[in-house]
Design an enzyme around this catalytic site. Structure first.
Site, PDB file in Angstrom:
ATOM      1  N   CYS A 235      -3.694  -3.737  -1.630  1.00  8.52           N
ATOM      2  CA  CYS A 235      -4.832  -2.525  -1.921  1.00  8.52           C
ATOM      3  C   CYS A 235      -4.660  -3.172  -3.482  1.00  8.52           C
ATOM      4  CB  CYS A 235      -4.431  -1.854  -1.922  1.00  8.52           C
ATOM      5  SG  CYS A 235      -2.316  -1.223  -3.006  1.00  8.52           S
TER       6      CYS A 235
ATOM      7  N   ASN B  75       0.118  -2.748   6.095  1.00  5.32           N
ATOM      8  CA  ASN B  75       0.475  -3.814   4.661  1.00  5.32           C
ATOM      9  C   ASN B  75       1.675  -4.629   3.677  1.00  5.32           C
ATOM     10  OD1 ASN B  75      -0.887  -1.973   3.090  1.00  5.32           O
ATOM     11  ND2 ASN B  75      -1.652  -3.156   1.933  1.00  5.32           N
TER      12      ASN B  75
ATOM     13  N   GLU C 133      -3.481   7.781  -1.399  1.00  5.75           N
ATOM     14  CA  GLU C 133      -3.537   6.522  -2.085  1.00  5.75           C
ATOM     15  C   GLU C 133      -4.318   5.584  -1.363  1.00  5.75           C
ATOM     16  OE1 GLU C 133      -1.464   5.625  -5.323  1.00  5.75           O
ATOM     17  OE2 GLU C 133      -0.673   7.705  -4.845  1.00  5.75           O
TER      18      GLU C 133
HETATM   19  P1  NAP Z   1      -5.854   3.216   7.726  1.00  2.86           P
HETATM   20  O1  NAP Z   1      -6.950   2.425   8.928  1.00  2.86           O
HETATM   21  O2  NAP Z   1      -6.724   3.505   7.041  1.00  2.86           O
HETATM   22  O3  NAP Z   1      -5.060   3.712   8.072  1.00  2.86           O
HETATM   23  C1  NAP Z   1      -3.311   4.545   7.074  1.00  2.86           C
HETATM   24  C2  NAP Z   1      -2.999   5.341   8.074  1.00  2.86           C
HETATM   25  O4  NAP Z   1      -3.526   6.399   8.810  1.00  2.86           O
HETATM   26  C3  NAP Z   1      -2.389   4.682   9.410  1.00  2.86           C
HETATM   27  O5  NAP Z   1      -1.176   5.188   9.903  1.00  2.86           O
HETATM   28  C4  NAP Z   1      -3.316   5.086  10.656  1.00  2.86           C
HETATM   29  O6  NAP Z   1      -3.380   4.611  11.713  1.00  2.86           O
HETATM   30  C5  NAP Z   1      -3.448   6.374   9.768  1.00  2.86           C
HETATM   31  N1  NAP Z   1      -4.972   7.643  10.051  1.00  2.86           N
HETATM   32  C6  NAP Z   1      -6.520   6.741  11.201  1.00  2.86           C
HETATM   33  N2  NAP Z   1      -7.419   7.804  11.058  1.00  2.86           N
HETATM   34  C7  NAP Z   1      -6.120   8.484  10.867  1.00  2.86           C
HETATM   35  C8  NAP Z   1      -7.407   9.861  10.735  1.00  2.86           C
HETATM   36  N3  NAP Z   1      -8.359  10.625  11.491  1.00  2.86           N
HETATM   37  N4  NAP Z   1      -5.956  10.727  10.440  1.00  2.86           N
HETATM   38  C9  NAP Z   1      -4.528  10.884   9.933  1.00  2.86           C
HETATM   39  N5  NAP Z   1      -4.047   9.649   9.991  1.00  2.86           N
HETATM   40  C10 NAP Z   1      -5.347   8.668   9.998  1.00  2.86           C
HETATM   41  O7  NAP Z   1      -5.748   1.527   6.809  1.00  2.86           O
HETATM   42  P2  NAP Z   1      -5.072   0.554   7.080  1.00  2.86           P
HETATM   43  O8  NAP Z   1      -6.163  -0.188   7.552  1.00  2.86           O
HETATM   44  O9  NAP Z   1      -3.959   0.437   8.278  1.00  2.86           O
HETATM   45  O10 NAP Z   1      -4.653   0.053   6.119  1.00  2.86           O
HETATM   46  C11 NAP Z   1      -5.228  -0.933   4.750  1.00  2.86           C
HETATM   47  C12 NAP Z   1      -5.964   0.440   3.481  1.00  2.86           C
HETATM   48  O11 NAP Z   1      -4.812   1.092   3.459  1.00  2.86           O
HETATM   49  C13 NAP Z   1      -6.608  -0.053   2.807  1.00  2.86           C
HETATM   50  O12 NAP Z   1      -7.896   0.419   2.362  1.00  2.86           O
HETATM   51  C14 NAP Z   1      -5.405  -0.031   1.555  1.00  2.86           C
HETATM   52  O13 NAP Z   1      -5.936  -0.640   0.140  1.00  2.86           O
HETATM   53  C15 NAP Z   1      -5.090   0.578   1.914  1.00  2.86           C
HETATM   54  N6  NAP Z   1      -3.760   0.611   0.823  1.00  2.86           N
HETATM   55  C16 NAP Z   1      -3.436   1.740  -0.449  1.00  2.86           C
HETATM   56  C17 NAP Z   1      -2.824   1.789  -0.888  1.00  2.86           C
HETATM   57  C18 NAP Z   1      -2.118   1.940  -1.791  1.00  2.86           C
HETATM   58  O14 NAP Z   1      -1.191   2.494  -2.593  1.00  2.86           O
HETATM   59  N7  NAP Z   1      -2.767   2.990  -2.717  1.00  2.86           N
HETATM   60  C19 NAP Z   1      -1.801   0.912  -0.795  1.00  2.86           C
HETATM   61  C20 NAP Z   1      -2.090  -0.140   0.474  1.00  2.86           C
HETATM   62  C21 NAP Z   1      -2.531  -0.194   1.739  1.00  2.86           C
HETATM   63  P3  NAP Z   1      -3.310   3.915  13.302  1.00  2.86           P
HETATM   64  O15 NAP Z   1      -2.855   2.513  12.608  1.00  2.86           O
HETATM   65  O16 NAP Z   1      -3.328   4.843  14.041  1.00  2.86           O
HETATM   66  O17 NAP Z   1      -5.467   4.010  12.779  1.00  2.86           O
END
Ligand code: NAP
Length: 475
Positions: A282, A152, A248
């Site tokens: 987020c 995002n 995070e």
């Molecule tokens: P996501 O599906 O959890 O993926 C995040 C990253 O993790 C991607 O690079 C993903 O790769 C990787 N990943 C997925 N499964 C993994 C595994 N088993 N082992 C290691 N890495 C793995 O999240 P998203 O859909 O990209 O982002 C949305 C989420 O991020 C929301 O929950 C949002 O709240 C959170 N977020 C939090 C913050 C904060 O600062 N707290 C800021 C922004 C977003 P792939 O893309 O290849 O699956």
């Protein structure tokens, strides 16, 4: 269609296979993205490990200059960078430009913090036995950092990891989200041009559960800094128990609005917080609690603003709401709205979908157990519920397993202080939405929203270990 390469040890390298990447809005083919196999991931970790000791030994001003150069190069490339975000992440251009400006600031802050890594001197004679001793504490980089980032904010959330890591003297392997790899390649190119030594930053792409997990499991990687979903965060907690883990994660951020507030003055802010980048932030405004007297007027003001949002292509200058990142995510959001309505919620704006665009939805008469309240929606949905007393409002906010940040609107000092103290969150903003973030402030969550803090100075603290040195003057 361009076939992209991995960035390992300062060189662009082919992978055995690549996967076609599609834009979320047009579904155009925008590139073939290399899939790092286990051998390439291993090579990237080796390159980072080998580069570590010589890079860590470089003087602070050299590290700072490299980060300043990156900020300057990104300023020059502001517009292409914003267009890249719009294309691969489906983020409307105006929001994409804001993100690039913030990333420039994050690298600038990283350059500044590189020159003043925290150190501390201790008065050892504060306790018996400390006489004639001098002691100081330095911060030392851990070594190889594995940075795993979400889709995002492909520029600024990457900046929040590699900026502080490199400022502190660590080396990095970045695994960006599969949907947004182009921004990561773009920034790697700028680091290379900025004079970063080979091996200090490596970018590998591939699926999280394979390529990402290999980073998590490799003992040579000393820190995993992860931004993403709670679900993946939990998996990492089980897998990375032997290393430092910074998480995070997500949230369902809340806002409290008192009856002393003129809701017309804040409705634009709330709408931007709830529906900006289609709610895929987020700290999006997801749950609004409004004191009874303001309930109807707030619904009316929000409805009007929500209906004025312009829907369409992220590359169209006028557009404020574009497509959800994927059809699968759009389906999930739609289902949650339908489920809420079936259980008795009232939709103030009519749920409607065109392709992967979901029109902003305002729901009321919801209950805490509905997914639109209990879970992180990560879509353009907001719930609005009335409350009578501030104690009740704070209780409703805290009825969540998450909380990154919360917002409180009131001009009554007592209520503001009460809410600021009693809300369980990583941060509470008075007269501001929870979506507010400046890149130097400590930022992170409590409960299931994660552990550790970002915000350049605070991320540097997380990415360095304290080392104590004492001197005894002999009699
Ligand atoms: P996501 O599906 O959890 O993926 C995040 C990253 O993790 C991607 O690079 C993903 O790769 C990787 N990943 C997925 N499964 C993994 C595994 N088993 N082992 C290691 N890495 C793995 O999240 P998203 O859909 O990209 O982002 C949305 C989420 O991020 C929301 O929950 C949002 O709240 C959170 N977020 C939090 C913050 C904060 O600062 N707290 C800021 C922004 C977003 P792939 O893309 O290849 O699956």
């Amino acid at each position: 269609m361009e076939t992209y390469k991995l960035f390992i040890n300062g060189k662009w390298q082919d992978a055995d296979t690549c996967e076609v990447l599609y834009s979320p809005f047009e579904q155009d083919e925008i590139g073939c993205i290399p899939v790092a196999g286990s051998e390439e991931t291993h090579l990237a970790i080796s390159a980072a490990e080998e580069a570590f000791s010589s890079y860590a030994a470089l003087p602070a001003y050299v590290k700072s200059d490299i980060l300043s150069n990156v900020a300057t190069l990104l300023k020059e490339q502001r517009e292409p960078a914003a267009r890249l975000i719009a294309i691969e992440a489906g983020k409307p251009l105006s929001a994409a430009r804001e993100e690039v400006s913030r990333a420039i600031m994050t690298y600038t802050l990283s350059a500044e913090e590189a020159r003043r890594l925290p150190s501390e001197q201790l008065n050892m004679d504060a306790v018996p036995g400390g006489e004639r001793k001098t002691a100081y504490v330095k911060r030392k980089p851990y070594g190889v950092v594995g940075a795993i980032t979400p889709f995002n904010f492909p520029f600024n959330l990457v900046a929040h990891k590699i900026g502080p890591a490199i400022a502190a003297g660590n080396t990095v392997i970045l695994k960006p989200a599969s949907q947004t790899p182009l921004s990561a390649f773009f920034i790697a190119d700028l680091f290379h041009k900025a004079g970063l030594p080979d091996g200090v930053l490596n970018v590998i792409t591939g699926k999280g559960h394979t390529t990402g997990m290999q980073l998590v499991r490799d003992p040579r990687v000393k820190i995993i800094t992860f931004t993403g979903s709670e679900q993946v965060g939990k998996q990492l907690q089980m897998e990375a128990y032997e290393k430092k883990l910074i998480l995070e994660l997500g949230s369902n951020s809340a806002v409290i609005i008192g009856d002393d507030v003129d809701v017309k003055q804040i409705s634009s802010k709330l709408v931007k917080g709830a529906f900006g980048y289609q709610g895929q932030v987020c700290i999006s405004v997801q749950r609004i609690f409004v004191q009874k007297k303001n309930y109807r007027s707030l619904l009316k003001a929000l409805k009007q603003e929500a209906e004025e949002q312009v829907k369409g292509s992220p590359l169209d200058e006028a557009v404020t709401v574009s497509s959800i990142i994927s059809a699968k995510e759009a389906d999930r959001i739609e289902t949650w709205v339908q489920e809420a309505v079936e259980k008795g919620a009232e939709a103030i704006t009519q749920p409607k979908r065109e392709g992967n665009i979901i029109q902003p939805v305002i729901l009321t008469q919801t209950t805490p157990d509905m997914s639109v309240n209990a879970e992180e929606v990560f879509g353009p949905i907001v719930t609005v519920e009335p409350f009578e007393t501030w104690e009740e409002a704070v209780q409703m906010v805290n009825q969540s397993r998450y909380e990154l940040q919360a917002g409180v609107f009131t001009n009554r000092m007592d209520d503001a202080f009460y809410a600021a103290e009693a809300i369980e969150a990583g941060g509470v903003h008075i007269n501001e939405i929870p979506t507010y973030r400046a890149d130097h402030m400590p930022y992170g969550g409590v409960k299931n929203s994660g552990t550790g803090r970002e915000g350049v100075k605070y991320a540097i603290e997380e990415m360095t270990a304290r080392k104590l040195i004492t001197f005894q003057s002999l009699p």
